[in-house]
Scaffold this motif. Structure first.
Motif, PDB file in Angstrom:
ATOM      1  N   PRO A  10      10.810  -5.231  -4.198  1.00  0.00           N
ATOM      2  CA  PRO A  10      10.827  -4.093  -3.265  1.00  0.00           C
ATOM      3  C   PRO A  10      10.093  -2.866  -3.835  1.00  0.00           C
ATOM      4  O   PRO A  10       9.364  -2.184  -3.114  1.00  0.00           O
ATOM      5  N   VAL A  11      10.267  -2.609  -5.125  1.00  0.00           N
ATOM      6  CA  VAL A  11       9.590  -1.463  -5.748  1.00  0.00           C
ATOM      7  C   VAL A  11       8.078  -1.691  -5.763  1.00  0.00           C
ATOM      8  O   VAL A  11       7.298  -0.791  -5.447  1.00  0.00           O
TER       9      VAL A  11
ATOM     10  N   GLU B 288       6.287  -3.574  -3.753  1.00  0.00           N
ATOM     11  CA  GLU B 288       5.769  -3.471  -2.379  1.00  0.00           C
ATOM     12  C   GLU B 288       5.668  -2.005  -1.969  1.00  0.00           C
ATOM     13  O   GLU B 288       4.695  -1.598  -1.323  1.00  0.00           O
ATOM     14  N   GLN B 289       6.637  -1.187  -2.347  1.00  0.00           N
ATOM     15  CA  GLN B 289       6.588   0.240  -2.014  1.00  0.00           C
ATOM     16  C   GLN B 289       5.431   0.932  -2.729  1.00  0.00           C
ATOM     17  O   GLN B 289       4.745   1.767  -2.143  1.00  0.00           O
ATOM     18  N   VAL B 290       5.209   0.591  -3.982  1.00  0.00           N
ATOM     19  CA  VAL B 290       4.086   1.162  -4.731  1.00  0.00           C
ATOM     20  C   VAL B 290       2.773   0.820  -4.041  1.00  0.00           C
ATOM     21  O   VAL B 290       1.895   1.675  -3.873  1.00  0.00           O
TER      22      VAL B 290
ATOM     23  N   ARG C  61       2.294   0.084  -0.861  1.00  0.00           N
ATOM     24  CA  ARG C  61       2.215   0.882   0.378  1.00  0.00           C
ATOM     25  C   ARG C  61       1.869   2.340   0.077  1.00  0.00           C
ATOM     26  O   ARG C  61       1.073   2.955   0.795  1.00  0.00           O
ATOM     27  N   ASP C  62       2.481   2.899  -0.970  1.00  0.00           N
ATOM     28  CA  ASP C  62       2.189   4.292  -1.345  1.00  0.00           C
ATOM     29  C   ASP C  62       0.720   4.464  -1.708  1.00  0.00           C
ATOM     30  O   ASP C  62       0.084   5.450  -1.325  1.00  0.00           O
TER      31      ASP C  62
ATOM     32  N   HIS D 176      -1.413   4.345   1.356  1.00  0.00           N
ATOM     33  CA  HIS D 176      -1.311   5.629   2.063  1.00  0.00           C
ATOM     34  C   HIS D 176      -2.136   6.695   1.349  1.00  0.00           C
ATOM     35  O   HIS D 176      -2.867   7.452   1.990  1.00  0.00           O
TER      36      HIS D 176
END
Length: 91
Positions: free
Chosen positions: A26-27, A29-31, A33-34, A37
């Protein structure tokens, strides 16, 4: 039939496994996405008024998008390989 080992193919698979280990959490995947962005990969390459755009900005944006497309594609291949390996081990 005997298959020869292909070192380049094995190296590519190992690189994909490392990407999957890093970004499948999860971390991770968030990185990812960040970063997408931050580098505005969701925006069109050509920004500005019709007929007037900065070609260097378009080139930069396209290069950023390409990096993330490669990462996402390699992650998908790694998932497919992991599934295939698991199925071979199970059956």
């Amino acid at each position: 039939m005997i298959y020869r080992r292909n070192p380049q193919l094995e190296q590519a698979r190992e690189e994909r496994r490392r990407l999957l280990a890093l970004f499948s959490t999860p971390v991770g995947e968030q990185v990812l996405r960040d970063l997408e962005h931050r580098f505005e990969t969701q925006l069109p390459v050509f920004q500005g008024k019709a007929g007037s755009y900065d070609p260097l900005d378009a080139m930069r944006r396209d290069a950023h998008r390409e990096i993330f497309l490669v990462i996402r594609h390699q992650l998908e291949l790694a998932r497919q390989e992991a599934t295939q390996t698991q199925q071979e081990q199970d059956g």
